[in-house]
Design an enzyme around this catalytic site. Structure first.
Site, PDB file in Angstrom:
ATOM      1  CG  ASN A 155     -38.410  31.040  16.675  1.00 25.41           C
ATOM      2  OD1 ASN A 155     -38.655  30.001  17.268  1.00 25.41           O
ATOM      3  ND2 ASN A 155     -37.444  31.154  15.784  1.00 25.41           N
TER       4      ASN A 155
ATOM      5  CG  HIS B 249     -37.201  29.529  21.915  1.00 29.56           C
ATOM      6  ND1 HIS B 249     -35.848  29.346  21.901  1.00 29.56           N
ATOM      7  CD2 HIS B 249     -37.475  30.502  21.018  1.00 29.56           C
ATOM      8  CE1 HIS B 249     -35.315  30.201  21.027  1.00 29.56           C
ATOM      9  NE2 HIS B 249     -36.274  30.905  20.490  1.00 29.56           N
TER      10      HIS B 249
ATOM     11  CG  HIS C  79     -34.746  26.382  12.429  1.00 19.72           C
ATOM     12  ND1 HIS C  79     -33.569  26.942  12.892  1.00 19.72           N
ATOM     13  CD2 HIS C  79     -34.391  25.641  11.348  1.00 19.72           C
ATOM     14  CE1 HIS C  79     -32.570  26.552  12.122  1.00 19.72           C
ATOM     15  NE2 HIS C  79     -33.036  25.756  11.180  1.00 19.72           N
TER      16      HIS C  79
ATOM     17  NE  ARG D 127     -31.645  24.402  15.105  1.00 15.36           N
ATOM     18  CZ  ARG D 127     -30.457  24.929  14.802  1.00 15.36           C
ATOM     19  NH1 ARG D 127     -29.553  24.209  14.175  1.00 15.36           N
ATOM     20  NH2 ARG D 127     -30.176  26.162  15.133  1.00 15.36           N
TER      21      ARG D 127
ATOM     22  NE  ARG E  25     -30.291  21.256  17.630  1.00  9.58           N
ATOM     23  CZ  ARG E  25     -29.372  22.207  17.498  1.00  9.58           C
ATOM     24  NH1 ARG E  25     -29.486  23.329  18.155  1.00  9.58           N
ATOM     25  NH2 ARG E  25     -28.338  22.032  16.720  1.00  9.58           N
TER      26      ARG E  25
ATOM     27  CD  GLU F  42     -35.009  30.260  11.843  1.00 17.95           C
ATOM     28  OE1 GLU F  42     -35.943  30.802  12.464  1.00 17.95           O
ATOM     29  OE2 GLU F  42     -33.883  30.085  12.324  1.00 17.95           O
TER      30      GLU F  42
ATOM     31  CB  THR G 254     -29.585  30.821  13.773  1.00 22.73           C
ATOM     32  OG1 THR G 254     -30.700  29.944  13.631  1.00 22.73           O
ATOM     33  CG2 THR G 254     -28.972  31.101  12.420  1.00 22.73           C
TER      34      THR G 254
ATOM     35  CD  GLU H 243     -35.013  37.108  10.594  1.00 22.44           C
ATOM     36  OE1 GLU H 243     -35.588  36.260   9.913  1.00 22.44           O
ATOM     37  OE2 GLU H 243     -34.837  37.007  11.824  1.00 22.44           O
TER      38      GLU H 243
ATOM     39  CG  HIS I 139     -30.708  35.603  16.588  1.00 26.66           C
ATOM     40  ND1 HIS I 139     -30.036  35.466  17.763  1.00 26.66           N
ATOM     41  CD2 HIS I 139     -30.826  34.368  16.068  1.00 26.66           C
ATOM     42  CE1 HIS I 139     -29.737  34.190  17.938  1.00 26.66           C
ATOM     43  NE2 HIS I 139     -30.206  33.487  16.929  1.00 26.66           N
TER      44      HIS I 139
HETATM   45  N1  PXP Z   1     -34.528  34.916  13.394  1.00 24.78           N
HETATM   46  C1  PXP Z   1     -33.812  33.801  13.126  1.00 24.78           C
HETATM   47  C2  PXP Z   1     -33.325  33.590  11.739  1.00 24.78           C
HETATM   48  C3  PXP Z   1     -33.552  32.854  14.136  1.00 24.78           C
HETATM   49  O1  PXP Z   1     -32.835  31.758  13.859  1.00 24.78           O
HETATM   50  C4  PXP Z   1     -34.058  33.079  15.418  1.00 24.78           C
HETATM   51  C5  PXP Z   1     -33.813  32.068  16.511  1.00 24.78           C
HETATM   52  O2  PXP Z   1     -34.409  30.872  16.243  1.00 24.78           O
HETATM   53  C6  PXP Z   1     -34.803  34.242  15.648  1.00 24.78           C
HETATM   54  C7  PXP Z   1     -35.004  35.158  14.623  1.00 24.78           C
HETATM   55  C8  PXP Z   1     -35.373  34.547  16.986  1.00 24.78           C
HETATM   56  O3  PXP Z   1     -34.327  34.710  17.883  1.00 24.78           O
HETATM   57  P1  PXP Z   1     -34.624  34.755  19.460  1.00 24.78           P
HETATM   58  O4  PXP Z   1     -35.130  33.422  19.839  1.00 24.78           O
HETATM   59  O5  PXP Z   1     -33.297  35.097  20.037  1.00 24.78           O
HETATM   60  O6  PXP Z   1     -35.639  35.827  19.659  1.00 24.78           O
END
Ligand code: PXP
Length: 280
Positions: A7, A10, A57, A59, A63, A84, A115, A165, A212
Site C-alpha cells: 500500500n 503513506h 486508496h 479517497r 487527501r 481501494e 480505514t 480481505e 491492516h
Molecule cells: N487493507 C486496507 C483495506 C487498508 O485500508 C489498509 C490501510 O490503508 C491496509 C490494508 C494496509 O494497512 P497498513 O497501512 O496498516 O499496513
C-alpha cells in the site's frame, strides 16, 4: 506462496504533509512541478523489491493519492493494481474507466486517519449487489474489506464478491499488548476469529486476503496459513523504508513471506540478499 500487496498511500501522505494543495509553483514567468516523495516512483521501487501488487486508496477528499497519481500508476505499473475505494457512484465510475486488477471496497469516514473498520456488507446488501455487478461487469475482481464475522462473509458471498480481505487491525492491537505471546488467550482468540473467517471465505468459494496493521513481527503467524492468498501491508513497510529504502523494506517483508520465518532468521542467514549477489 502468499502474495504481498504494498500500500503506497503513506508515501502520498508524506508528500501532502508539505505540498497539500500544491502541484506546481510559479515564480515570475517560471513554473515547476513540485511534490515529493512521488507515490508512482514508490510503486516502481516496490515492484523492484518484489511486490506482487500495488494498492492505493483514492479517497473522496483526495487527501493523499490524487487523480493524477492514479492515471500515471495505471500507465506505468507492471504488477496487479488494487484500487481501494468507497462504494460510491463516483468511485465506481472511476474504477470502471481505470480498470485496475482489483477493486477493493472499504468504508470511508472523513474524520478517520486510516480505514477504521470493515465494510458493513450485510447491512447494505442490495447496494453491494449493485456495485459488485457494475464492477464485475467492467471485468474487475471485486474485494470487500470486512471484519472477521460470519454474517459479513455470508453477505459477501451473496453479493457476489470474488475476494474478502479480513481486517487484521484488531489482531495487530492484541498482538502488541500481548507481546506476541500466542499462549495468551486473548491473542489466541483473535487468531481463531481470523482463521475461522478464512475457512468460511474459502468454503464459500471466495479468495481469502488479509491486511491492516501488519508489521514485520505480527505477520509471521500468517505465513503458514495455506488458504491465505495475499496480504496488504503499507504503514510498516513505508516506515521501515525511512531507514533502509523502500525496495529493501519490501524485499525484507517478501522474504519473510517466502521463507515462512521471522525477520530475525532472515538476518541470521548472513543478511538479506540485496539483489546484487552479495549479502546486504
Ligand atoms: N487493507 C486496507 C483495506 C487498508 O485500508 C489498509 C490501510 O490503508 C491496509 C490494508 C494496509 O494497512 P497498513 O497501512 O496498516 O499496513
Amino acid at each position: 506462496m502468499i502474495h504481498l500487496g504494498v500500500n503506497i498511500d503513506h508515501v502520498a501522505t508524506l508528500r501532502q504533509a508539505r505540498y497539500r494543495g500544491a502541484g506546481a509553483v510559479q515564480v515570475g514567468s517560471g513554473s515547476a512541478e513540485v511534490g515529493e516523495p512521488d507515490p508512482v516512483r514508490a510503486a516502481h521501487e516496490a515492484e523492484l523489491g518484489g511486490a506482487d501488487s500495488i494498492t492505493f486508496h483514492l479517497r473522496e477528499d483526495r487527501r493523499h493519492i490524487n487523480d493524477h497519481d492514479v492515471r500515471l500508476l495505471r500507465r506505468v505499473a507492471r504488477v496487479k493494481l488494487n484500487l481501494e475505494m468507497a462504494p460510491t457512484d463516483e468511485m465506481v465510475s472511476i474504477a470502471c474507466e481505470l480498470r485496475p486488477h482489483t477493486a477493493m471496497l472499504v468504508p470511508e469516514g472523513r474524520e478517520e486517519v486510516t480505514t477504521e473498520g470493515g465494510l458493513d456488507v450485510a447491512g447494505q446488501l442490495p447496494r453491494m449487489k449493485e456495485v459488485v455487478a457494475r464492477l464485475r461487469g467492467a471485468g474487475l475482481i471485486v474485494s470487500a474489506f470486512i471484519d472477521a464475522e460470519r454474517r459479513q462473509v455470508d453477505a459477501c458471498a451473496e453479493a457476489g464478491f470474488d475476494v474478502c480481505e479480513v481486517h487484521t487491525g484488531p489482531w495487530s492491537a492484541v498482538f502488541a499488548v500481548c507481546g506476541g505471546d500466542m499462549r495468551r488467550p486473548e491473542l489466541e482468540r483473535e487468531w481463531q476469529r481470523i482463521m475461522r473467517a478464512g475457512v468460511e471465505i474459502t468454503d464459500a468459494g471466495m479468495r481469502f486476503n488479509a491486511g491492516h496493521g501488519l508489521n514485520y513481527h505480527n505477520v509471521i503467524p500468517f505465513t503458514s496459513v495455506s488458504r491465505l492468498e495475499e496480504l496488504h501491508i503499507g504503514h510498516a513497510i513505508v516506515s521501515r523504508a525511512v531507514y533502509v529504502g523502500l525496495r529493501r523494506a519490501v524485499r525484507e517483508m517478501k522474504q519473510i513471506l517466502m521463507r515462512s520465518e521471522g525477520i530475525g532468521r532472515v538476518y541470521d542467514d548472513g543478511g538479506l540478499d540485496d539483489g546484487t549477489g552479495g549479502a546486504a
